[in-house]
Scaffold this active site. Structure first.
Site, short mmCIF file in Angstrom:
data_model
loop_
_atom_site.label_atom_id
_atom_site.label_comp_id
_atom_site.label_asym_id
_atom_site.label_seq_id
_atom_site.Cartn_x
_atom_site.Cartn_y
_atom_site.Cartn_z
N CYS A 1 0.83 -1.19 0.00
CA CYS A 1 0.00 0.00 0.00
C CYS A 1 0.87 1.25 0.00
O CYS A 1 2.10 1.19 0.05
CB CYS A 1 -0.90 0.01 1.23
SG CYS A 1 -1.90 -1.48 1.42
N LEU B 1 -3.50 -1.85 -1.79
CA LEU B 1 -3.36 -3.02 -2.64
C LEU B 1 -3.78 -4.19 -1.77
O LEU B 1 -3.04 -4.61 -0.88
CB LEU B 1 -1.92 -3.18 -3.13
CG LEU B 1 -1.62 -4.41 -3.99
CD1 LEU B 1 -2.39 -4.36 -5.31
CD2 LEU B 1 -0.13 -4.54 -4.27
N ALA B 2 -4.96 -4.72 -2.01
CA ALA B 2 -5.53 -5.72 -1.12
C ALA B 2 -4.84 -7.07 -1.31
O ALA B 2 -4.80 -7.61 -2.42
CB ALA B 2 -7.03 -5.86 -1.37
N VAL B 3 -4.29 -7.62 -0.21
CA VAL B 3 -3.59 -8.90 -0.25
C VAL B 3 -4.14 -9.85 0.81
O VAL B 3 -4.35 -11.03 0.54
CB VAL B 3 -2.07 -8.69 -0.03
CG1 VAL B 3 -1.34 -10.02 0.12
CG2 VAL B 3 -1.47 -7.90 -1.20
N GLU C 1 3.43 -6.19 5.23
CA GLU C 1 2.90 -7.49 5.66
C GLU C 1 3.61 -7.89 6.95
O GLU C 1 4.83 -7.81 7.05
CB GLU C 1 3.17 -8.58 4.60
CG GLU C 1 2.61 -8.29 3.22
CD GLU C 1 1.10 -8.31 3.15
OE1 GLU C 1 0.46 -8.84 4.10
OE2 GLU C 1 0.55 -7.81 2.16
N SER D 1 11.03 -12.81 -3.90
CA SER D 1 12.30 -12.53 -4.57
C SER D 1 13.47 -13.02 -3.72
O SER D 1 13.40 -13.02 -2.50
CB SER D 1 12.43 -11.02 -4.82
OG SER D 1 13.75 -10.67 -5.19
#
Length: 609
Positions: A2, A51-53, A81, A378
């Site tokens: 976000c 940004l919905a996760v 997160e 990553s």
């Protein structure tokens, strides 16, 4: 992932500043394309792009916790997160907290209600957030331990502004786009070794990794909540390898949690292949395939070989590992024409001149990945914690940042009068001394072990931030969340105290990691030497940049208030490669930077003071 923004002011009534706060917030719409909102009170205004996760349906922000009468007690705007949010949620529930969402955001907010600032060290993850304590009229800014997520702030004359990116602060008329001698030194002298807390903009700071900033009517106070601590390592090689494997296995399991599609970046190197193998095993047991992604280039534009930095093609290793693990693999092709068409993304995403072609190609890779998934893992940070870079294994004296040793500097192109003001060599030397003075030494350590500890500290605190900043900006400009399991603080803390002789076991770079995951990977991948992110060889890209600089030389530009026009002309006429901002050599880096600095000064209206 976000974008967050906010404004605290002891003089203005911020309930009347909705338009400005929304402008700050919406400047980062690519960081959060799914939703956006603001929360306003007399003294505090918080904004959020989402940004919905996790908990896609719930978890809207800014989020408040209210008393029984409905009055807000605390409000949060959060990006990131927290991977241990389930354990923390259970602990908080046992203490009487009632949750109305499944999001990690609410867990972090209620953790602050329960434990105050002592909540921060309990978090395992990547995060940057702001908590406004309504009753105490106090703001707390928090950034994760390694600085995976960015957070900028400025405070003066009774107010504080903050944002995930400089553009959020720049959108507020109280902040002016200015630079000074220190900012120019960061831009030209140490572009690949940024100084913690400093930026190229005058009076704009970053919250340092592992730090908080508390702001009330007494002003701002920044302090650390996490630092590296040196202590003797008592485990033998086998026990150390087992512990590394345990931490990595747990970390990958935690970071695979997502309510939206997720994949992994796979280069065929040791680091990304390790993560892929750890993810593919459990997925295969469930009858699922993990999605993997890599970058490629057209047949006539294959990557340049840049000595130790780029050794060979990734493709054969990717094909072998993907076939062995049964991943659903997608190769994203980046053509020279696309590089040119999107050349401005580095500046637009970073709000400062960046690294040129590597920024653009990485962003285009992320755009391709985003067509399939919202979250990607990553392999970055492994080289810093395991000592994988070539500069860990050289014997050069530590009189320069190791990744810049013997390399020309963009500051070589400064006008003599500007260089006299900026003093780039002295600035870089002082920043190196400052960094080395911070290293937490272990009593009795000497020789190669002491040298390795110093280089590790430089890599973690001066080189890694540049890489993480690039990764964050190029991914978020594509609305893609990129997670970095090797940045788990438990792994970093553990490896910080593992002796160099164990990390480099067998005299092989990252020998410890190879031993820890030897049963997961084919020999070709397990023993593959380090090969960095590939650099495009598209001839049209370099020609277009040279044409752009030559055109710039013919007109009036604020660039030449800083850069020596005659020196640039002389070097171009001699066919010389202009010094660029990257640690890795690249023939277009210097051209790219000159054009970007010109665009930055003009497009952002930057005033030099």
């Amino acid at each position: 992932m976000c974008g967050i923004a906010g404004w605290i002011d002891w003089e203005r009534d911020l309930r009347t500043e909705s338009e400005t706060v929304r402008a700050m917030t919406d400047s980062m719409v690519l960081r959060g394309p799914d939703a956006g909102d603001v929360w306003l009170s007399e003294r505090a205004a918080l904004g959020h792009r989402r940004l919905a996760v996790i908990d896609v349906a719930g978890g809207a922000q800014p989020m408040a916790v209210r008393d029984p009468e409905g009055r807000p007690l605390a409000v949060i705007s959060y990006s990131g997160e927290v991977y241990n949010f389930r354990e923390l949620r259970a602990e908080l529930a046992s203490l009487g907290h009632e949750f109305i969402t499944r999001s990690d955001t609410e867990v972090v907010l209620r953790a602050h209600l329960q434990w105050g600032e002592a909540a921060v060290p309990k978090l395992n993850g990547m995060f940057a957030y702001a908590v406004w304590d309504v009753r105490r009229e106090e703001l707390l800014l928090v950034r994760d331990r390694l600085g995976v997520k960015p957070l900028y702030w400025t405070a003066r004359a009774g107010h504080l502004l903050f944002g995930s990116e400089p553009k959020a602060v720049l959108a507020n008329p109280l902040f002016r786009a200015e630079t000074d001698a220190e900012g120019l030194a960061e831009l030209f002298a140490v572009p690949a070794a940024p100084t913690p807390g400093r930026t190229v903009f005058r009076d704009l700071r970053t919250v340092r990794p592992g730090h908080t900033v508390r702001f009330n009517r007494n002003g701002p106070v920044e302090r650390p909540y996490w630092t590296l601590e040196s202590r003797p390592h008592t485990e033998d090689l086998d026990s150390t390898a087992r512990r590394v494997r345990e931490i990595l296995t747990d970390t990958v399991e935690r970071q695979l949690v997502s309510d939206v599609p997720l994949g992994l970046l796979l280069s065929g190197g040791l680091d990304s292949s390790t993560l892929t193998a750890l993810a593919a095993g459990p997925a295969g047991e469930r009858g699922e395939k993990v999605a993997t992604f890599s970058v490629d280039f057209p047949a006539d534009e294959q990557p340049e070989r840049l000595g130790d930095w780029n050794r060979d093609s990734d493709a054969p290793y990717i094909e072998e590992l993907s076939g062995l693990l049964g991943t659903a693999h997608t190769s994203v092709t980046v053509a020279g024409g696309e590089l040119l068409a999107h050349r401005g993304i580095g500046l637009a995403a970073r709000d400062r001149p960046g690294w040129g072609e590597p920024d653009v190609s990485l962003h285009l890779l992320f755009r391709g990945v985003r067509r399939h998934v919202t979250v990607a893992l990553s392999g970055e940070v492994a080289d810093e914690v395991f000592g994988g870079y070539p500069y860990f294994h050289h014997d050069h004296p530590l009189d320069a940042f190791p990744w810049l040793y013997g390399r020309p500097s963009p500051a070589d192109l400064l006008r003599p009068d500007v260089a006299a003001l900026v003093r780039p060599k002295e600035y870089a030397a002082q920043r190196l001394r400052d960094a080395l003075a911070e290293v937490p030494l272990l009593e009795g350590e000497s020789g190669s072990e002491l040298r390795a500890r110093r280089i590790s500290y430089l890599a973690l605190t001066r080189w890694l931030p540049a890489l993480l900043d690039r990764k964050d900006r190029m991914s978020m400009a594509a609305s893609l969340e990129v997670r970095v399991p090797f940045a788990d603080h438990r792994l970093v803390e553990y490896l910080w105290n593992v002796p160099w002789s164990l990390k480099n076991t067998g005299g092989v770079p990252k020998g410890l990691l190879r031993r820890a995951v030897g049963d997961l990977l084919p020999d070709s991948v397990l023993h593959r030497p380090k090969s960095g992110y590939p650099a495009s060889s598209a001839p049209g890209y370099g020609r277009a940049l040279r044409d752009g600089v030559e055109e710039l030389l013919l007109r009036d530009s604020p660039l030449f208030d800083l850069v020596d026009r005659a020196e640039v002309k002389r070097r171009l006429a001699a066919g010389a490669v202009l010094p660029g901002p990257r640690a890795a050599p690249h023939p277009t880096g210097g051209l790219d930077q000159l054009l970007a600095v010109d665009s930055w000064l003009t497009g952002y209206g930057v005033r030099v003071r």
